[in-house]
Design a protein around this motif. Sequence first.
Motif, PDB file in Angstrom:
ATOM      1  N   THR A 137       4.859  -2.055  17.301  1.00 37.68           N
ATOM      2  CA  THR A 137       3.968  -1.823  16.163  1.00 37.68           C
ATOM      3  C   THR A 137       2.656  -2.553  16.429  1.00 37.68           C
ATOM      4  N   VAL A 138       1.528  -1.884  16.170  1.00 39.71           N
ATOM      5  CA  VAL A 138       0.215  -2.444  16.505  1.00 39.71           C
ATOM      6  C   VAL A 138      -0.661  -2.478  15.256  1.00 39.71           C
ATOM      7  N   ILE A 139      -1.114  -3.676  14.887  1.00 42.17           N
ATOM      8  CA  ILE A 139      -1.892  -3.863  13.654  1.00 42.17           C
ATOM      9  C   ILE A 139      -3.205  -4.579  13.957  1.00 42.17           C
ATOM     10  N   ASN A 140      -4.288  -4.072  13.370  1.00 45.60           N
ATOM     11  CA  ASN A 140      -5.627  -4.623  13.566  1.00 45.60           C
ATOM     12  C   ASN A 140      -6.299  -4.792  12.199  1.00 45.60           C
ATOM     13  N   ASN A 225      -9.836   3.060   6.237  1.00 48.35           N
ATOM     14  CA  ASN A 225      -9.369   1.899   6.986  1.00 48.35           C
ATOM     15  C   ASN A 225      -7.986   2.201   7.558  1.00 48.35           C
ATOM     16  N   ILE A 226      -7.914   2.248   8.884  1.00 50.87           N
ATOM     17  CA  ILE A 226      -6.619   2.398   9.562  1.00 50.87           C
ATOM     18  C   ILE A 226      -6.305   1.055  10.223  1.00 50.87           C
ATOM     19  N   HIS A 227      -5.602   0.204   9.505  1.00 50.21           N
ATOM     20  CA  HIS A 227      -5.259  -1.113  10.045  1.00 50.21           C
ATOM     21  C   HIS A 227      -4.072  -1.043  10.994  1.00 50.21           C
ATOM     22  N   THR A 228      -3.201  -0.060  10.818  1.00 44.74           N
ATOM     23  CA  THR A 228      -2.049   0.077  11.709  1.00 44.74           C
ATOM     24  C   THR A 228      -2.334   1.198  12.706  1.00 44.74           C
ATOM     25  N   ILE A 229      -2.543   0.819  13.954  1.00 43.11           N
ATOM     26  CA  ILE A 229      -2.830   1.796  15.004  1.00 43.11           C
ATOM     27  C   ILE A 229      -1.550   2.529  15.404  1.00 43.11           C
ATOM     28  N   LYS A 230      -0.427   1.832  15.288  1.00 41.68           N
ATOM     29  CA  LYS A 230       0.872   2.437  15.595  1.00 41.68           C
ATOM     30  C   LYS A 230       1.939   1.762  14.747  1.00 41.68           C
ATOM     31  N   PRO A 231       2.705   2.481  13.933  1.00 40.72           N
ATOM     32  CA  PRO A 231       2.614   3.931  13.724  1.00 40.72           C
ATOM     33  C   PRO A 231       1.386   4.273  12.876  1.00 40.72           C
ATOM     34  N   ILE A 232       0.676   5.295  13.247  1.00 42.56           N
ATOM     35  CA  ILE A 232      -0.562   5.639  12.565  1.00 42.56           C
ATOM     36  C   ILE A 232      -0.281   6.553  11.375  1.00 42.56           C
ATOM     37  N   ASP A 233      -1.163   6.493  10.391  1.00 46.61           N
ATOM     38  CA  ASP A 233      -0.989   7.269   9.166  1.00 46.61           C
ATOM     39  C   ASP A 233      -1.478   8.709   9.394  1.00 46.61           C
ATOM     40  N   LYS A 234      -0.604   9.540   9.917  1.00 46.58           N
ATOM     41  CA  LYS A 234      -0.967  10.922  10.247  1.00 46.58           C
ATOM     42  C   LYS A 234      -1.372  11.715   9.005  1.00 46.58           C
ATOM     43  N   ASP A 235      -0.620  11.570   7.941  1.00 50.36           N
ATOM     44  CA  ASP A 235      -0.889  12.358   6.736  1.00 50.36           C
ATOM     45  C   ASP A 235      -2.288  12.093   6.188  1.00 50.36           C
ATOM     46  N   LEU A 236      -2.674  10.819   6.147  1.00 53.31           N
ATOM     47  CA  LEU A 236      -3.994  10.473   5.623  1.00 53.31           C
ATOM     48  C   LEU A 236      -5.106  11.000   6.525  1.00 53.31           C
ATOM     49  N   ILE A 237      -4.928  10.858   7.825  1.00 51.61           N
ATOM     50  CA  ILE A 237      -5.943  11.335   8.775  1.00 51.61           C
ATOM     51  C   ILE A 237      -6.147  12.841   8.645  1.00 51.61           C
ATOM     52  N   ILE A 238      -5.054  13.578   8.574  1.00 49.25           N
ATOM     53  CA  ILE A 238      -5.143  15.041   8.445  1.00 49.25           C
ATOM     54  C   ILE A 238      -5.802  15.418   7.112  1.00 49.25           C
ATOM     55  N   LYS A 239      -5.396  14.750   6.053  1.00 49.45           N
ATOM     56  CA  LYS A 239      -5.944  15.036   4.724  1.00 49.45           C
ATOM     57  C   LYS A 239      -7.448  14.831   4.688  1.00 49.45           C
ATOM     58  N   GLU A 240      -7.929  13.707   5.224  1.00 48.10           N
ATOM     59  CA  GLU A 240      -9.358  13.417   5.163  1.00 48.10           C
ATOM     60  C   GLU A 240     -10.153  14.301   6.125  1.00 48.10           C
ATOM     61  N   ALA A 241      -9.556  14.679   7.242  1.00 48.66           N
ATOM     62  CA  ALA A 241     -10.220  15.596   8.171  1.00 48.66           C
ATOM     63  C   ALA A 241     -10.396  16.973   7.532  1.00 48.66           C
ATOM     64  N   VAL A 255     -13.177   3.249  23.908  1.00 48.64           N
ATOM     65  CA  VAL A 255     -12.890   4.531  23.252  1.00 48.64           C
ATOM     66  C   VAL A 255     -11.688   5.208  23.906  1.00 48.64           C
ATOM     67  N   ILE A 256     -11.219   4.629  25.007  1.00 50.24           N
ATOM     68  CA  ILE A 256     -10.064   5.170  25.717  1.00 50.24           C
ATOM     69  C   ILE A 256      -8.793   4.443  25.275  1.00 50.24           C
ATOM     70  N   GLY A 257      -7.887   5.153  24.645  1.00 52.16           N
ATOM     71  CA  GLY A 257      -6.560   4.606  24.378  1.00 52.16           C
ATOM     72  C   GLY A 257      -6.347   3.888  23.069  1.00 52.16           C
ATOM     73  N   GLY A 258      -7.404   3.650  22.295  1.00 55.62           N
ATOM     74  CA  GLY A 258      -7.250   2.911  21.058  1.00 55.62           C
ATOM     75  C   GLY A 258      -7.205   3.801  19.829  1.00 55.62           C
ATOM     76  N   LEU A 259      -7.928   3.394  18.780  1.00 56.63           N
ATOM     77  CA  LEU A 259      -7.937   4.155  17.529  1.00 56.63           C
ATOM     78  C   LEU A 259      -8.427   5.580  17.742  1.00 56.63           C
ATOM     79  N   GLY A 260      -9.548   5.731  18.463  1.00 52.91           N
ATOM     80  CA  GLY A 260     -10.110   7.064  18.673  1.00 52.91           C
ATOM     81  C   GLY A 260      -9.135   8.007  19.343  1.00 52.91           C
ATOM     82  N   SER A 261      -8.464   7.516  20.347  1.00 53.14           N
ATOM     83  CA  SER A 261      -7.479   8.348  21.053  1.00 53.14           C
ATOM     84  C   SER A 261      -6.312   8.692  20.136  1.00 53.14           C
ATOM     85  N   ALA A 262      -5.854   7.720  19.360  1.00 50.20           N
ATOM     86  CA  ALA A 262      -4.725   7.956  18.453  1.00 50.20           C
ATOM     87  C   ALA A 262      -5.080   9.004  17.400  1.00 50.20           C
TER      88      ALA A 262
END
Length: 314
Positions: A137-140, A225-241, A255-262
């Motif tokens: 689990t990855v938190i920022n 705010n996406i504080h948890t990179i993994k597991p990431i909040d897929k539902d929220l990301i899709i909804k806002e997109a 930009v490689i492998g972090g939040l943007g990639s996720a």
Amino acid sequence: MSEVKKIATRQSYGEELVELGKEYDNLYVLDADLASATKTGIFKEAFPDRHIDCGIQESDMMGIAAGLASCGKIPFCSTFAMFAAGRAYEQVRNSIGYPHLNVKIGATHAGISVGEDGATHQCLEDLALMRVIPGMTVINPADDVEAKAAVKAAYEFEGPVYLRFGRLAVPVINDRSDYKFEIGKGYVVKEGTDVTIIATGLEVSAAIDAADLLAKDGISAEIVNIHTIKPIDKDLIIKEAEKTGKVVTVEEHSVIGGLGSAVCEVLAENHPLPVKRIGVYDRYGESGPAVELLHKYKLDGEGIAEQVKEYLKG
């Protein structure tokens, strides 16, 4: 107008460990000769019998933590992100990740905001390295309030957790009664209609600044705010997109492998659309004052606003 309170999340980390230590005697803190910098010295002073200084032996520290976890203790390993994710990567992967042990890694001094310590210490790869470890689990966290909540949540969570903290004092933006932290759940900081800016860590407050600047040009920016990179909040990301149709990610990381990639992985599989990734573009950092570096790399409000406007023009 009163000045905005600023606190470094590494300070929040040390303070919350003490609060948890008062309540739980199975909490141990390990450090690799950096207790003053990581702020775990606060815990050492309060609970010397449960603080272990492993010396400048980060890899050994991870092994010791694995041993403690296998005996029912909950260890927090503390050192700079460069050493936690870089130097000790094999031990984190094989000794902690592979057996899925209940070890928490408190990685401080992440990103270019480390400042004068320069490229060797400005870890811009740690989110990518930790995110790829199965079960990690990855938190920022974005600020003091979120950092303390994340440390508590990590203690209560069963399994390995990587927590990313910064050296630079950052604005406290979550000091409100309705704030709630939950692993794997992001939240909308500011509503908007023209573009969704998804940020993590200290870039959340920078994204808020950018939204204020964009508003002056008639652009309504939503901040997530996406504080948890993994597991990431897929539902929220899709909804806002789906809501704005325009997505920008912002991180103090490659930009490689972090939040943007996720985020791109989520959208590519569920709601494909072009995404602008803002971060550090395939290069090392450099020595300099933290605030000036964030400005140079266009990771402050001004730089983010500029890049968002360029993206919207396209």
